[in-house]
Motif scaffolding. Sequence first.
Motif, PDB file in Angstrom:
ATOM      1  N   SER A 179       3.408  33.117 -14.916  1.00  0.00           N
ATOM      2  CA  SER A 179       2.723  32.187 -15.836  1.00  0.00           C
ATOM      3  C   SER A 179       1.209  32.237 -15.611  1.00  0.00           C
ATOM      4  CB  SER A 179       3.217  30.758 -15.586  1.00  0.00           C
ATOM      5  OG  SER A 179       2.785  30.339 -14.298  1.00  0.00           O
ATOM      6  N   PRO A 218      -0.191  26.459  -2.411  1.00  0.00           N
ATOM      7  CA  PRO A 218       0.908  26.188  -3.351  1.00  0.00           C
ATOM      8  C   PRO A 218       1.830  27.407  -3.503  1.00  0.00           C
ATOM      9  CG  PRO A 218      -1.142  26.524  -4.544  1.00  0.00           C
ATOM     10  CD  PRO A 218      -1.494  26.580  -3.093  1.00  0.00           C
ATOM     11  N   MET A 221       2.135  19.927  -9.305  1.00  0.00           N
ATOM     12  CA  MET A 221       1.343  21.168  -9.324  1.00  0.00           C
ATOM     13  C   MET A 221       2.252  22.383  -9.173  1.00  0.00           C
ATOM     14  SD  MET A 221      -1.683  22.263  -6.760  1.00  0.00           S
ATOM     15  CE  MET A 221      -2.612  23.734  -7.005  1.00  0.00           C
ATOM     16  N   SER A 222       1.924  23.443  -9.898  1.00  0.00           N
ATOM     17  CA  SER A 222       2.747  24.655  -9.855  1.00  0.00           C
ATOM     18  C   SER A 222       2.652  25.349  -8.494  1.00  0.00           C
ATOM     19  CB  SER A 222       2.252  25.584 -10.949  1.00  0.00           C
ATOM     20  OG  SER A 222       2.994  26.760 -10.957  1.00  0.00           O
ATOM     21  N   LYS A 223       3.733  26.057  -8.133  1.00  0.00           N
ATOM     22  CA  LYS A 223       3.729  26.850  -6.900  1.00  0.00           C
ATOM     23  C   LYS A 223       4.071  28.284  -7.256  1.00  0.00           C
ATOM     24  CE  LYS A 223       5.147  23.364  -3.588  1.00  0.00           C
ATOM     25  NZ  LYS A 223       6.176  22.941  -2.654  1.00  0.00           N
ATOM     26  N   ILE A 224       3.404  29.232  -6.609  1.00  0.00           N
ATOM     27  CA  ILE A 224       3.725  30.645  -6.845  1.00  0.00           C
ATOM     28  C   ILE A 224       4.917  31.006  -5.964  1.00  0.00           C
ATOM     29  CG2 ILE A 224       2.136  31.640  -5.110  1.00  0.00           C
ATOM     30  CD1 ILE A 224       1.424  33.743  -7.319  1.00  0.00           C
ATOM     31  N   LYS A 225       5.870  31.752  -6.530  1.00  0.00           N
ATOM     32  CA  LYS A 225       7.049  32.157  -5.748  1.00  0.00           C
ATOM     33  C   LYS A 225       6.833  33.589  -5.278  1.00  0.00           C
ATOM     34  CE  LYS A 225      10.600  29.396  -8.003  1.00  0.00           C
ATOM     35  NZ  LYS A 225      10.281  29.205  -9.433  1.00  0.00           N
ATOM     36  N   GLU A 255      -0.727  29.783 -15.077  1.00  0.00           N
ATOM     37  CA  GLU A 255      -1.029  28.884 -13.964  1.00  0.00           C
ATOM     38  C   GLU A 255      -0.859  29.629 -12.623  1.00  0.00           C
ATOM     39  OE1 GLU A 255       1.491  25.565 -14.503  1.00  0.00           O
ATOM     40  OE2 GLU A 255       0.118  24.163 -13.508  1.00  0.00           O
ATOM     41  N   ASN A 256       0.250  30.352 -12.509  1.00  0.00           N
ATOM     42  CA  ASN A 256       0.505  31.069 -11.253  1.00  0.00           C
ATOM     43  C   ASN A 256      -0.396  32.297 -11.090  1.00  0.00           C
ATOM     44  OD1 ASN A 256       2.243  29.161 -10.395  1.00  0.00           O
ATOM     45  ND2 ASN A 256       4.114  30.307 -10.884  1.00  0.00           N
ATOM     46  N   ASP A 275       7.495  35.438  -8.655  1.00  0.00           N
ATOM     47  CA  ASP A 275       6.259  35.836  -9.349  1.00  0.00           C
ATOM     48  C   ASP A 275       5.628  37.076  -8.731  1.00  0.00           C
ATOM     49  OD1 ASP A 275       6.140  33.514 -11.110  1.00  0.00           O
ATOM     50  OD2 ASP A 275       5.738  32.373  -9.271  1.00  0.00           O
TER      51      ASP A 275
END
Length: 285
Positions: free
Chosen positions: A190, A44, A1-5, A192-193, A65
Motif C-alpha cells: 500500500s 511500525p 497506524m499501519s504496520k509494514i509486514k 502507506e506502507n 509487504d
Amino acid sequence: MSKIKIAIQKSGRLNEDSVQILKDCGISIDNGKDQLKADTRNFPMEVMFLRNGDIPQYLRDGVVDIAIIGENVLIEKGTDLLIQERLNFSKCKVSLAVPKEFEYNSIKDLDGKRIATSYPNTVNEYLKKKGITAELHQISGSVEIAPNIGLADAICDIVSSGSTLFKNNLKEVEVMLTSEAVLAVSPKISEENKEILEKLQFRIKSVLKARASKYVLLNAPNDKIENIVKILPGMRSPTVLPLAEKGWSSIHTVVEKNKFWDILDELKEEGAEGILVCPIEKMVL
Ligand SMILES: Nc1ncnc2c1ncn2[C@@H]1O[C@H](COP(=O)(O)OP(=O)(O)OP(=O)(O)O)[C@@H](O)[C@H]1O
Ligand SMILES: O=P(O)(O)OC[C@H]1O[C@H](OP(=O)(O)OP(=O)(O)O)[C@H](O)[C@@H]1O
Ligand SMILES: [Mg+2]
C-alpha cells in the motif's frame, strides 16, 4: 497506524543476519521461541518467520509487504518481484558440478545427462540458453549426494566455500549465477506502507555504508599533512586538528574497509603515527 509486514527466514542460513540487520536499524523483535509472527519495538513493523522458498508466493499475494530473501530464490521462482536493496550477506553461487573423474570440456558434455537440483527453473533456463537438453531430478536438499548414489550424472546447487563439493568428490564446472541476500517488495504494497519502506530503506543504507567503512585517526608532523591527505580517500576532506605537541596534528577520516590495508604502508612511509581504526555504527550522508 499501519504496520509494514516483513518476512524473514524462520531458520537457516539467512535468519541470524536478517535479525541482525533489523537490530542494527534500531528495530528489535519481540518474539518468543517458536513464535512465527512477532511485533517490533520502535518501528511500525510486523515480522513473519517463513521458509525462504515460500516467500516469493507470499510477496506476490500481498500476504507480506517486503522480505529478506536469497536472490537465488527470486531468480528461481520470483523473477516478477522487485529487488529494493542488496544486503551484502549470504553471498553464494548457484553452480553446476560433476564428479571429479568426469572429463568435462563444455556444457555440451551434459547433453542428455541427468541433473539433480533444487533449482529446476534456473537450470532449465540456463540449459535452454546453451541449446542443451537434460533430464532434471528435483530434490529439496543434500543434492551433492546424488551422483554418489547413482541418481544423477551432475548436480546444480549452491556453492560458497566449495567444501561440500570437495567432500562429495565433485568439481564445479559452470557458475550459473551469483547471489546475496536482498530486500524484495510485494507488488501489492500500500502507499502507506511504501512510506514506511522508504524509512526502513534509509536506515538500511546507513547501516550498510557504516559496515563497509572504518573511521581512521592518525597523528602526523604538520609538514606531512598535505601528502597524507592525498593518500586518504575520505568522505569529503579529512579533519585536521592541532595536537598539544607543537608541529604535530591529528587527522581523522572515513576509509572504505577493504581499502585500508592498501594505504597503510603509504601512510607510514609519509610519517603517520598512532594510527587508530575504529568501527562506525551508522553513516548518514
Ligand atoms: N553455504 C552458503 N553460503 C552462503 N549463502 C548460502 C549458503 N547456502 C545457502 N545460502 C543462501 O541462504 C539461503 C537460505 O539457505 P538455507 O539452506 O538456509 O535455506 P533453504 O533450505 O534454501 O530454504 P528454506 O528456508 O525454504 O528451508 C539460500 O537461498 C542462499 O541464498
Ligand atoms: O560451498 P559450501 O560452503 O560447502 O556451501 C554449500 C552448501 O551449503 C548449502 O547447504 P546447507 O548447509 O545450507 O544445507 P541444506 O542442504 O540443508 O540447505 C548448500 O545447499 C550447499 O550444500
Ligand atoms: Mg541450504
